[in-house]
Write a protein that holds these residues in place. Sequence first.
Motif, PDB file in Angstrom:
ATOM      1  N   PHE A  29       0.821  -1.211   0.000  1.00  0.00           N
ATOM      2  CA  PHE A  29       0.000   0.000   0.000  1.00  0.00           C
ATOM      3  C   PHE A  29       0.856   1.262   0.000  1.00  0.00           C
ATOM      4  CE2 PHE A  29      -2.539  -3.426   1.612  1.00  0.00           C
ATOM      5  CZ  PHE A  29      -3.723  -3.260   0.912  1.00  0.00           C
ATOM      6  N   ILE A  47       2.819  -0.586   9.404  1.00  0.00           N
ATOM      7  CA  ILE A  47       1.831  -1.557   9.860  1.00  0.00           C
ATOM      8  C   ILE A  47       2.032  -2.885   9.112  1.00  0.00           C
ATOM      9  CG2 ILE A  47      -0.648  -2.012  10.167  1.00  0.00           C
ATOM     10  CD1 ILE A  47      -1.060   1.023   9.524  1.00  0.00           C
ATOM     11  N   LEU A  50      -0.042  -6.384   8.693  1.00  0.00           N
ATOM     12  CA  LEU A  50      -1.267  -7.138   8.993  1.00  0.00           C
ATOM     13  C   LEU A  50      -1.157  -8.517   8.352  1.00  0.00           C
ATOM     14  CD1 LEU A  50      -4.055  -4.466   8.236  1.00  0.00           C
ATOM     15  CD2 LEU A  50      -3.155  -5.107  10.475  1.00  0.00           C
ATOM     16  N   GLY A  65      -5.538  -9.523   8.279  1.00  0.00           N
ATOM     17  CA  GLY A  65      -6.291  -8.443   8.906  1.00  0.00           C
ATOM     18  C   GLY A  65      -6.001  -8.220  10.377  1.00  0.00           C
ATOM     19  N   ARG A  66      -5.008  -8.949  10.901  1.00  0.00           N
ATOM     20  CA  ARG A  66      -4.637  -8.734  12.301  1.00  0.00           C
ATOM     21  C   ARG A  66      -3.198  -8.244  12.375  1.00  0.00           C
ATOM     22  NH1 ARG A  66      -7.933 -11.653  16.212  1.00  0.00           N
ATOM     23  NH2 ARG A  66      -9.680 -12.560  15.089  1.00  0.00           N
ATOM     24  N   HIS A  67      -2.944  -7.337  13.329  1.00  0.00           N
ATOM     25  CA  HIS A  67      -1.587  -6.809  13.482  1.00  0.00           C
ATOM     26  C   HIS A  67      -0.621  -7.933  13.842  1.00  0.00           C
ATOM     27  CE1 HIS A  67      -3.870  -3.089  13.600  1.00  0.00           C
ATOM     28  NE2 HIS A  67      -2.740  -2.431  13.383  1.00  0.00           N
ATOM     29  N   PHE A 117       2.119  -1.677   5.129  1.00  0.00           N
ATOM     30  CA  PHE A 117       1.892  -0.234   4.986  1.00  0.00           C
ATOM     31  C   PHE A 117       3.083   0.526   5.542  1.00  0.00           C
ATOM     32  CE2 PHE A 117      -2.162  -2.305   5.628  1.00  0.00           C
ATOM     33  CZ  PHE A 117      -3.032  -1.679   4.757  1.00  0.00           C
ATOM     34  N   VAL A 132       1.701   5.737   7.848  1.00  0.00           N
ATOM     35  CA  VAL A 132       0.794   6.747   7.318  1.00  0.00           C
ATOM     36  C   VAL A 132      -0.368   6.881   8.296  1.00  0.00           C
ATOM     37  CG1 VAL A 132       1.292   6.548   4.850  1.00  0.00           C
ATOM     38  CG2 VAL A 132      -0.324   4.967   5.918  1.00  0.00           C
ATOM     39  N   LEU A 184      -6.655   6.064   4.607  1.00  0.00           N
ATOM     40  CA  LEU A 184      -7.222   5.130   5.580  1.00  0.00           C
ATOM     41  C   LEU A 184      -8.194   4.121   4.978  1.00  0.00           C
ATOM     42  CD1 LEU A 184      -7.795   7.613   8.513  1.00  0.00           C
ATOM     43  CD2 LEU A 184      -6.220   5.689   8.509  1.00  0.00           C
ATOM     44  N   ASN A 197      -7.916   1.961   2.546  1.00  0.00           N
ATOM     45  CA  ASN A 197      -7.286   0.642   2.382  1.00  0.00           C
ATOM     46  C   ASN A 197      -6.816   0.053   3.709  1.00  0.00           C
ATOM     47  OD1 ASN A 197      -7.719   0.215  -0.321  1.00  0.00           O
ATOM     48  ND2 ASN A 197      -5.797   1.151  -0.970  1.00  0.00           N
ATOM     49  N   ILE A 198      -6.364   0.912   4.617  1.00  0.00           N
ATOM     50  CA  ILE A 198      -5.879   0.405   5.907  1.00  0.00           C
ATOM     51  C   ILE A 198      -7.039  -0.199   6.700  1.00  0.00           C
ATOM     52  CG2 ILE A 198      -4.757   1.009   8.081  1.00  0.00           C
ATOM     53  CD1 ILE A 198      -3.345   3.287   6.590  1.00  0.00           C
ATOM     54  N   GLU A 218      -8.299  -3.426   5.102  1.00  0.00           N
ATOM     55  CA  GLU A 218      -7.442  -4.589   5.387  1.00  0.00           C
ATOM     56  C   GLU A 218      -7.627  -5.057   6.830  1.00  0.00           C
ATOM     57  OE1 GLU A 218      -5.462  -6.462   3.252  1.00  0.00           O
ATOM     58  OE2 GLU A 218      -6.597  -5.231   1.851  1.00  0.00           O
ATOM     59  N   ALA A 219      -7.800  -4.075   7.733  1.00  0.00           N
ATOM     60  CA  ALA A 219      -7.933  -4.423   9.154  1.00  0.00           C
ATOM     61  C   ALA A 219      -9.355  -4.887   9.499  1.00  0.00           C
ATOM     62  CB  ALA A 219      -7.536  -3.238  10.027  1.00  0.00           C
ATOM     63  N   TYR A 249     -15.047   4.124  11.426  1.00  0.00           N
ATOM     64  CA  TYR A 249     -14.247   3.061  12.054  1.00  0.00           C
ATOM     65  C   TYR A 249     -15.211   2.198  12.863  1.00  0.00           C
ATOM     66  CZ  TYR A 249     -11.140   7.047  11.269  1.00  0.00           C
ATOM     67  OH  TYR A 249     -10.502   8.123  10.716  1.00  0.00           O
ATOM     68  N   ASN A 285      -4.522   1.972  17.974  1.00  0.00           N
ATOM     69  CA  ASN A 285      -5.162   0.689  17.657  1.00  0.00           C
ATOM     70  C   ASN A 285      -4.745   0.174  16.281  1.00  0.00           C
ATOM     71  OD1 ASN A 285      -8.396   1.317  19.244  1.00  0.00           O
ATOM     72  ND2 ASN A 285      -6.624   0.230  20.036  1.00  0.00           N
ATOM     73  N   ILE A 286      -4.630   1.078  15.313  1.00  0.00           N
ATOM     74  CA  ILE A 286      -4.433   0.642  13.937  1.00  0.00           C
ATOM     75  C   ILE A 286      -3.093   1.102  13.351  1.00  0.00           C
ATOM     76  CG2 ILE A 286      -5.327   0.860  11.548  1.00  0.00           C
ATOM     77  CD1 ILE A 286      -7.164  -0.858  13.219  1.00  0.00           C
ATOM     78  N   LEU A 287      -2.705   2.347  13.626  1.00  0.00           N
ATOM     79  CA  LEU A 287      -1.574   2.948  12.904  1.00  0.00           C
ATOM     80  C   LEU A 287      -0.226   2.790  13.604  1.00  0.00           C
ATOM     81  CD1 LEU A 287      -3.459   6.249  11.931  1.00  0.00           C
ATOM     82  CD2 LEU A 287      -3.121   4.228  10.488  1.00  0.00           C
ATOM     83  N   LEU A 333      -8.748  -5.519  18.598  1.00  0.00           N
ATOM     84  CA  LEU A 333      -9.790  -6.536  18.734  1.00  0.00           C
ATOM     85  C   LEU A 333      -9.990  -7.006  20.177  1.00  0.00           C
ATOM     86  CD1 LEU A 333      -8.799  -8.441  15.506  1.00  0.00           C
ATOM     87  CD2 LEU A 333     -11.053  -7.414  15.901  1.00  0.00           C
ATOM     88  N   HIS A 388     -13.729 -10.368  11.177  1.00  0.00           N
ATOM     89  CA  HIS A 388     -13.256 -10.931  12.451  1.00  0.00           C
ATOM     90  C   HIS A 388     -14.406 -11.444  13.324  1.00  0.00           C
ATOM     91  CE1 HIS A 388      -9.333  -9.449  11.380  1.00  0.00           C
ATOM     92  NE2 HIS A 388      -9.746  -8.192  11.360  1.00  0.00           N
TER      93      HIS A 388
END
Lengths: 74, 576
Positions: A8, A45, A47, A50-52, A68, A71, B247, B249-250, B253-254, B420, B450-452, B461, B559
């Motif tokens: 990405f 990031i 994934l 879909g999980r970190h 990623f 960003v 965001l 696409n991020i 994906e998440a 979100y 949480n995400i970035l 989660l 999920h």
Amino acid sequence: MHIKVKLFATFRNGRFKEAGQERQEGTNCRKIILELGLTEEEIGIILVNGRHASLDHLLQDGDTLSLFPLVGGG
Amino acid sequence: MDKILRVNMTDLTTKLETVPAEWAGLGGRGLTSTIVAAEVPADCHALGPNNKLVFAPGLLTGTAAANSGRLSAGAKSPLTGGIKESNAGGTAAQMLARLGIKALIIEGLPKEDKWYSLHVNMDGVTIQEETELLGKGNFAVIEALEARLGKKTGILTIGPAGELKMTAANISVKDPDSKIRSHGRGGLGAVMGSKKIKFITIDDTGAPKVQIADPEKFKTAARTFAKALLDHPVSGEGLPTYGTNVLVNILNEAGGLPTRNFTTGQFEAHDKISGETMHDTIVARGGKPKHGCHAGCIIQCSQVYHDKDGKYVTSGFEYETIWGLGADCCIDNLDDIAKADNIMDDIGIDSIETAVMFGVAMEAGILQWGDSKEMLRLLTEEIGKGTALGRILGGGAGSVGRTYGVTRVPVVKNQGIPAYDPRSVKGIGITYATSTMGADHTSGYTIATNILNVGGHVDPLKKDGQVELSRNLQIATAAVDSTGMCIFIAFPALDIPECLPALIDMINARYGIALTGDDVTNLGKHILKVERQFNIEAGLTNKHDRLPEFFKTEPVAPHNAVWDFTDEEIDEFWNF
């Protein structure tokens, strides 16, 4: 094993958006990142399905790895 | 000398007041919320004579501090029934700050059925009757006022949605390109409309420079602060390149991209509306991939989006708008979403509330999933013209849900839940639930952590650590919202140790004071408690700090996550 790699943002430049790859069992995220010519510092990031995940995370057959740069938005 | 301008619309008088000592150390959200809490009866009708509309630039606005040009607007919200602060870029904040105006307070309601405008300059504020621009869209208002008063005029305006007191109406702020930024959330445009003020113009001719108590200290701190903004990969590179829309696409994906009115967490056509696609489209059509919402912004997360013929369509084209009309409404046509963004600016309606509303409207069967043409028609012909259907739609997601008997209505305190999914990004669910503003991602942006992976990482989660994360971010955000700073300075502030001390040093150098980090944290806590107390008195208690029922009972793919916080766990938020 077969995995899917998705890139990405700037990681796509000169590379690809999505590619299927054949890999040996026991391959971790770091190995794939380095082979793409990316450095650990550039990664924002990771994934897996879909999980970190961490750089050391071991990939399994059928996994999707999404990468990623750092960003953000809001 | 700083001053307060007070406008009474009941007897059409204005006053220039000195700043009370207890307000001297406040700006932005801290000041608007303090004034609203002190002067507005919490149980008043938000569109009645006892509500007040307050504008306040931040503590650092008007100085050379990077990204400090945001204006706060506050009132009791007709959408949530609680306190509201909404901040925006544009040119007005810096002009007000240069004029030494700490706050503009508008109170009362006109007795006659006439419309008015306000004009602010070195001498104070005056009220004029307005006839010519009634019913006009915001772009036409800006064009006419620049012709009437000059290109440099600062402008705050409401469109037809505000005139008709729709609870999703916003207040538009002219930006440096004579386009529009918005005090978007909470229906503040309806409050301005209730007071029959079509627009406010600002002329800062003759205004002195903002006084700095210790210019050398300020300069050093400002340099350190700007360097932190440019050094951080998010504010220095990611945001200027892709804008907030990176965001899509991020979150996709998440698995946290709410799709089809929050029924799933991924959108099949995500790539068509993504930040990457938008960037390439903008560049190919000769638009601007980076752009600032106010002078002195060095992050430049905004952009100018052109159509296929290279003509301007919209600017400040944000992730939340694109997510909402895109994934949540299953629309995969970015050009139509851009047109909608322009129309929403013109009619003066919040692009988040309206996007969430359209997801509910599609579920209600008012229009088909993905039907962007009908969405554009509803905006222009129904909401823009104030038909009966348009007024229902212009009331936001909750209004449409109630009217059509929809049970999946993503709102908290009647304000639409943005971009979100709280089941798969649980920290933001705590923010939606507990924010004094109603569902508001900016009031405690846990997506960062949480995400970035900014400011560490808390697994989105799992429930662990989310309440504390949201609490810390909401406290910090309340303080940052008082400085006039853009909230995106939080990205470097969370990761670069020099950033926050430099921000505090700038405040200290500006006013000749000696705030510490603890003082700033305490300010944030104090603001939240003042806002919370107002809400309790208005009837919004911990029972309203809850997400809609369907988040608990409907698992969201991929999920299969559900909202699983107990009421007691949520209420822990307020233990500080």
